[in-house]
Scaffold this motif. Sequence first.
Motif, mmCIF file in Angstrom:
data_model
loop_
_atom_site.group_PDB
_atom_site.id
_atom_site.type_symbol
_atom_site.label_atom_id
_atom_site.label_comp_id
_atom_site.label_asym_id
_atom_site.label_seq_id
_atom_site.Cartn_x
_atom_site.Cartn_y
_atom_site.Cartn_z
ATOM 1 N N GLY A 181 0.944 -1.288 0.040
ATOM 2 C CA GLY A 181 -0.088 0.080 -0.215
ATOM 3 C C GLY A 181 0.780 1.366 -0.014
ATOM 4 O O GLY A 181 2.077 1.122 0.267
ATOM 5 N N PRO A 182 0.555 2.315 -0.092
ATOM 6 C CA PRO A 182 1.045 3.688 -0.271
ATOM 7 C C PRO A 182 1.700 3.666 1.125
ATOM 8 O O PRO A 182 1.248 3.488 2.026
ATOM 9 C CB PRO A 182 0.022 4.403 -0.863
ATOM 10 N N SER A 183 2.672 4.902 1.005
ATOM 11 C CA SER A 183 3.292 5.187 2.092
ATOM 12 C C SER A 183 2.286 5.648 3.350
ATOM 13 O O SER A 183 1.491 6.643 2.909
ATOM 14 C CB SER A 183 4.130 6.278 1.909
ATOM 15 N N GLY A 184 2.413 5.567 4.688
ATOM 16 C CA GLY A 184 1.509 6.188 5.610
ATOM 17 C C GLY A 184 0.184 5.505 5.878
ATOM 18 O O GLY A 184 -0.616 5.843 6.596
ATOM 19 N N CYS A 185 -0.087 4.206 5.124
ATOM 20 C CA CYS A 185 -1.357 3.633 5.188
ATOM 21 C C CYS A 185 -1.118 2.623 6.515
ATOM 22 O O CYS A 185 -2.418 1.813 6.632
ATOM 23 C CB CYS A 185 -1.689 2.626 3.913
ATOM 24 N N GLY A 186 -0.284 2.626 7.025
ATOM 25 C CA GLY A 186 -0.477 1.756 8.188
ATOM 26 C C GLY A 186 0.413 0.413 8.183
ATOM 27 O O GLY A 186 0.310 -0.594 9.363
ATOM 28 N N LYS A 187 1.311 0.019 7.197
ATOM 29 C CA LYS A 187 1.660 -1.438 6.749
ATOM 30 C C LYS A 187 2.786 -1.626 8.225
ATOM 31 O O LYS A 187 2.751 -2.630 8.766
ATOM 32 C CB LYS A 187 2.397 -1.353 5.861
ATOM 33 N N SER A 188 3.696 -0.483 8.449
ATOM 34 C CA SER A 188 4.713 -0.820 9.424
ATOM 35 C C SER A 188 3.765 -1.203 10.851
ATOM 36 O O SER A 188 4.281 -1.875 11.823
ATOM 37 C CB SER A 188 5.724 0.201 9.597
ATOM 38 N N THR A 189 3.026 -0.283 11.045
ATOM 39 C CA THR A 189 2.268 -0.244 12.349
ATOM 40 C C THR A 189 1.749 -1.643 12.414
ATOM 41 O O THR A 189 1.568 -2.207 13.580
ATOM 42 C CB THR A 189 1.234 0.806 12.354
ATOM 43 N N ALA A 190 1.070 -2.188 11.632
ATOM 44 C CA ALA A 190 0.401 -3.452 11.538
ATOM 45 C C ALA A 190 1.649 -4.653 12.146
ATOM 46 O O ALA A 190 1.401 -5.467 12.775
ATOM 47 C CB ALA A 190 -0.339 -3.982 10.369
#
Length: 357
Positions: A36-45
């Motif tokens: 997904g694009p930057s800032g969509c919460g991937k790292s947070t997940a």
Amino acid sequence: MAEIEFKSVAKSFDKVGVIAGLDLRVQDGEFIVFVGPSGCGKSTALRMIAGLEETTAGDIQIGGRSVTGLAPSDRNVAMVFQSYALYPHMTVAGNIGFPLKMAGRPAAEIALRVKEAADVLDLGPYLGRRPAQLSGGQRQRVALGRAIVRHPDVFLFDEPLSNLDADLRVSMRGEIMRLRERIRATMIYVTHDQTEAMTMGDRIAVFAPLKDGHGRNLMQVGRPEELYERPANLFVARFLGSPKMNLIEVGEGEMLPFGTMDLGPRPDGHHGALLLGVRPEDIRIAGAGTPGLAGRIRLVEALGAEYYVHVETEAGELIVRVMDKRLRPVSGEAVALQPASTAFHLFDKATGSRVGG
Ligand SMILES: Nc1ncnc2c1ncn2[C@@H]1O[C@H](COP(=O)(O)OP(=O)(O)O)[C@@H](O)[C@H]1O
Ligand SMILES: [Mg+2]
């Protein structure tokens, strides 16, 4: 058993919602890509799986067991980041074995496991070197070794290749996929790069940013071909594929027009405004005056193996991928565009959801 399950997971930072309504089951031994694009919460997940962030609501289970409240060190999860901070004063062997040393494992066991990890990564000849004496790709492999040596149930990769140049990225992509064949573990790989997602994942989970903290992140989950051939919504349709899917507005009416051609009747019950999506490789360029969507070639990008042809039409500018090099499209030429196959997509203009089959 290291199945991972998100159950109605939500995450806010300072009351601002970043992740909402996340329900997802990652199977034991699966390689899944979160894209997904930057800032969509991937790292947070990912960080919530690793225990580096708490969930605001919902539950995460690893191997059927809730990990809420469990310390990162008790989750048997290894994370590989984009910036691999190796210890400059330690050898490759020292860097790889470091997590085991910290865990107080005996020296003989550490030596054995370091050798095993080095074999998997073809780092055997470099074990005595220091990071400064390695290439960028070798350093990234040492970072992988540091994860492998722990024998985790779960590997979490957070854009591990983003700092590498294009050639190295492609070769490391191959290495991670080979690693995956040699090591049995569940792997989640985060990237903003749709090519990485399409080529690496058994399945892809497409994430979008929340709208003002509302809605949900997960747009679609499935095998790469499924998502490419049958995107569930406009977000997925436009995110996967390069050049992007063309979209043409379709007004009211019974039929689906493509210039002077009809693509058939509308799906039952859908009378509102639609967007007709056609991938660049699913359009054919025909001579001016033949049935289809009339236009004029504005720009031809020659990529060697193919052309990207930009065509100005009354429905906007469309991009066509031409793989037959004998065609030699020329800028300024009047043409007609025709669907090259029945592979077109319909989306509700208001909701963005896929309409029909
Ligand atoms: N510790 C934090 N405090 C406040 N906001 C954060 C924090 N971590 C991430 N965010 C915000 O959460 C959103 C998602 O971030 P992140 O998960 O890093 O996205 P991605 O990895 O998809 O680029 C971003 O808007 C980011 O600014
Ligand atoms: Mg990130």
